[in-house]
Design a protein around this motif. Sequence first.
Motif, PDB file in Angstrom:
ATOM      1  N   MET A   1       0.821  -1.214   0.000  1.00 53.78           N
ATOM      2  CA  MET A   1       0.000   0.000   0.000  1.00 53.78           C
ATOM      3  C   MET A   1       0.861   1.272   0.000  1.00 53.78           C
ATOM      4  N   LEU A   2       2.163   1.098  -0.102  1.00 54.49           N
ATOM      5  CA  LEU A   2       3.041   2.256  -0.146  1.00 54.49           C
ATOM      6  C   LEU A   2       2.721   3.131  -1.353  1.00 54.49           C
ATOM      7  N   GLU A   3       2.296   2.492  -2.444  1.00 52.80           N
ATOM      8  CA  GLU A   3       1.993   3.245  -3.659  1.00 52.80           C
ATOM      9  C   GLU A   3       0.890   4.281  -3.407  1.00 52.80           C
ATOM     10  N   ILE A   4      -0.143   3.923  -2.654  1.00 53.77           N
ATOM     11  CA  ILE A   4      -1.226   4.855  -2.328  1.00 53.77           C
ATOM     12  C   ILE A   4      -0.663   6.022  -1.515  1.00 53.77           C
ATOM     13  N   SER A   5       0.117   5.701  -0.516  1.00 52.22           N
ATOM     14  CA  SER A   5       0.729   6.741   0.301  1.00 52.22           C
ATOM     15  C   SER A   5       1.586   7.654  -0.555  1.00 52.22           C
ATOM     16  N   GLN A   6       2.381   7.059  -1.440  1.00 54.57           N
ATOM     17  CA  GLN A   6       3.274   7.841  -2.290  1.00 54.57           C
ATOM     18  C   GLN A   6       2.492   8.786  -3.190  1.00 54.57           C
ATOM     19  N   LYS A   7       1.385   8.325  -3.755  1.00 53.99           N
ATOM     20  CA  LYS A   7       0.559   9.178  -4.613  1.00 53.99           C
ATOM     21  C   LYS A   7      -0.019  10.346  -3.819  1.00 53.99           C
ATOM     22  N   ILE A   8      -0.443  10.082  -2.600  1.00 54.92           N
ATOM     23  CA  ILE A   8      -1.001  11.143  -1.764  1.00 54.92           C
ATOM     24  C   ILE A   8       0.088  12.137  -1.367  1.00 54.92           C
ATOM     25  N   TYR A   9       1.294  11.647  -1.064  1.00 51.78           N
ATOM     26  CA  TYR A   9       2.407  12.554  -0.776  1.00 51.78           C
ATOM     27  C   TYR A   9       2.674  13.462  -1.977  1.00 51.78           C
ATOM     28  N   GLU A  10       2.646  12.879  -3.174  1.00 55.96           N
ATOM     29  CA  GLU A  10       2.886  13.662  -4.394  1.00 55.96           C
ATOM     30  C   GLU A  10       1.813  14.719  -4.599  1.00 55.96           C
ATOM     31  N   ILE A  11       0.562  14.342  -4.384  1.00 61.40           N
ATOM     32  CA  ILE A  11      -0.548  15.295  -4.547  1.00 61.40           C
ATOM     33  C   ILE A  11      -0.411  16.429  -3.531  1.00 61.40           C
ATOM     34  N   LEU A  12      -0.160  16.081  -2.282  1.00 63.96           N
ATOM     35  CA  LEU A  12       0.002  17.108  -1.251  1.00 63.96           C
ATOM     36  C   LEU A  12       1.181  18.020  -1.585  1.00 63.96           C
ATOM     37  N   SER A  13       2.275  17.434  -2.033  1.00 66.91           N
ATOM     38  CA  SER A  13       3.450  18.227  -2.399  1.00 66.91           C
ATOM     39  C   SER A  13       3.138  19.193  -3.529  1.00 66.91           C
ATOM     40  N   ASN A  14       2.431  18.708  -4.543  1.00 66.03           N
ATOM     41  CA  ASN A  14       2.096  19.548  -5.694  1.00 66.03           C
ATOM     42  C   ASN A  14       1.137  20.673  -5.321  1.00 66.03           C
TER      43      ASN A  14
ATOM     44  N   THR B   1     -13.244  15.457   8.167  1.00 60.14           N
ATOM     45  CA  THR B   1     -12.267  14.706   8.963  1.00 60.14           C
ATOM     46  C   THR B   1     -10.963  14.468   8.209  1.00 60.14           C
ATOM     47  N   LEU B   2     -10.934  14.769   6.920  1.00 55.40           N
ATOM     48  CA  LEU B   2      -9.755  14.505   6.085  1.00 55.40           C
ATOM     49  C   LEU B   2      -8.838  15.721   6.060  1.00 55.40           C
ATOM     50  N   THR B   3      -8.313  16.069   7.217  1.00 51.54           N
ATOM     51  CA  THR B   3      -7.543  17.301   7.347  1.00 51.54           C
ATOM     52  C   THR B   3      -6.069  17.074   7.698  1.00 51.54           C
ATOM     53  N   SER B   4      -5.590  15.850   7.480  1.00 48.31           N
ATOM     54  CA  SER B   4      -4.169  15.561   7.700  1.00 48.31           C
ATOM     55  C   SER B   4      -3.718  14.529   6.682  1.00 48.31           C
ATOM     56  N   GLN B   5      -2.403  14.452   6.471  1.00 47.55           N
ATOM     57  CA  GLN B   5      -1.920  13.463   5.511  1.00 47.55           C
ATOM     58  C   GLN B   5      -2.272  12.052   5.983  1.00 47.55           C
ATOM     59  N   ASP B   6      -2.214  11.795   7.278  1.00 47.93           N
ATOM     60  CA  ASP B   6      -2.533  10.464   7.790  1.00 47.93           C
ATOM     61  C   ASP B   6      -4.003  10.106   7.594  1.00 47.93           C
ATOM     62  N   SER B   7      -4.898  11.067   7.835  1.00 45.04           N
ATOM     63  CA  SER B   7      -6.329  10.765   7.663  1.00 45.04           C
ATOM     64  C   SER B   7      -6.662  10.543   6.196  1.00 45.04           C
ATOM     65  N   LEU B   8      -6.020  11.276   5.299  1.00 39.14           N
ATOM     66  CA  LEU B   8      -6.243  11.073   3.867  1.00 39.14           C
ATOM     67  C   LEU B   8      -5.775   9.692   3.432  1.00 39.14           C
ATOM     68  N   ILE B   9      -4.610   9.290   3.882  1.00 36.69           N
ATOM     69  CA  ILE B   9      -4.059   7.980   3.515  1.00 36.69           C
ATOM     70  C   ILE B   9      -4.928   6.860   4.078  1.00 36.69           C
ATOM     71  N   SER B  10      -5.306   6.962   5.339  1.00 34.17           N
ATOM     72  CA  SER B  10      -6.127   5.924   5.978  1.00 34.17           C
ATOM     73  C   SER B  10      -7.464   5.755   5.264  1.00 34.17           C
ATOM     74  N   LYS B  11      -8.125   6.863   4.967  1.00 32.39           N
ATOM     75  CA  LYS B  11      -9.436   6.781   4.327  1.00 32.39           C
ATOM     76  C   LYS B  11      -9.316   6.270   2.892  1.00 32.39           C
ATOM     77  N   ALA B  12      -8.284   6.697   2.166  1.00 33.11           N
ATOM     78  CA  ALA B  12      -8.081   6.224   0.793  1.00 33.11           C
ATOM     79  C   ALA B  12      -7.844   4.711   0.788  1.00 33.11           C
ATOM     80  N   LYS B  13      -7.041   4.217   1.707  1.00 36.11           N
ATOM     81  CA  LYS B  13      -6.797   2.770   1.795  1.00 36.11           C
ATOM     82  C   LYS B  13      -8.082   2.020   2.130  1.00 36.11           C
ATOM     83  N   GLU B  14      -8.890   2.609   2.984  1.00 34.99           N
ATOM     84  CA  GLU B  14     -10.165   2.008   3.369  1.00 34.99           C
ATOM     85  C   GLU B  14     -11.117   1.898   2.158  1.00 34.99           C
ATOM     86  N   LEU B  15     -11.080   2.883   1.274  1.00 32.15           N
ATOM     87  CA  LEU B  15     -11.992   2.907   0.137  1.00 32.15           C
ATOM     88  C   LEU B  15     -11.528   2.067  -1.046  1.00 32.15           C
ATOM     89  N   LEU B  16     -10.268   1.663  -1.037  1.00 32.69           N
ATOM     90  CA  LEU B  16      -9.748   0.864  -2.152  1.00 32.69           C
ATOM     91  C   LEU B  16      -9.872  -0.623  -1.916  1.00 32.69           C
TER      92      LEU B  16
END
Length: 76
Positions: free
Chosen positions: A1-14, A61-76
């Motif tokens: 699931m690192l790929e999901i985290s990595q994509k979210i890091y990239e989006i947040l960075s951009n 509730t999606l107001t941190s990088q951790d909450s975004l990653i957790s919820k995205a993993k939950e939905l996939l």
Amino acid sequence: MLEISQKIYEILSNVLEIEVNENTQISMQTCEKWTSLAHIDIIMSIEEELGIVFGQDDLPTLTSQDSLISKAKELL
């Protein structure tokens, strides 16, 4: 699931124009660039990139990088 985290890091960075990775712990409260407008951009970018849809009840509730990653993993 690192790929999901990595994509979210990239989006947040951009969107926020800062470096975001597994060692950062950013949130709306700690990053002044994470405005309500940036928040919409982040949510829409993640939904488009990952092919998911966050529920309306989830958005406040999606107001941190951790909450975004957790919820995205939950939905996939």
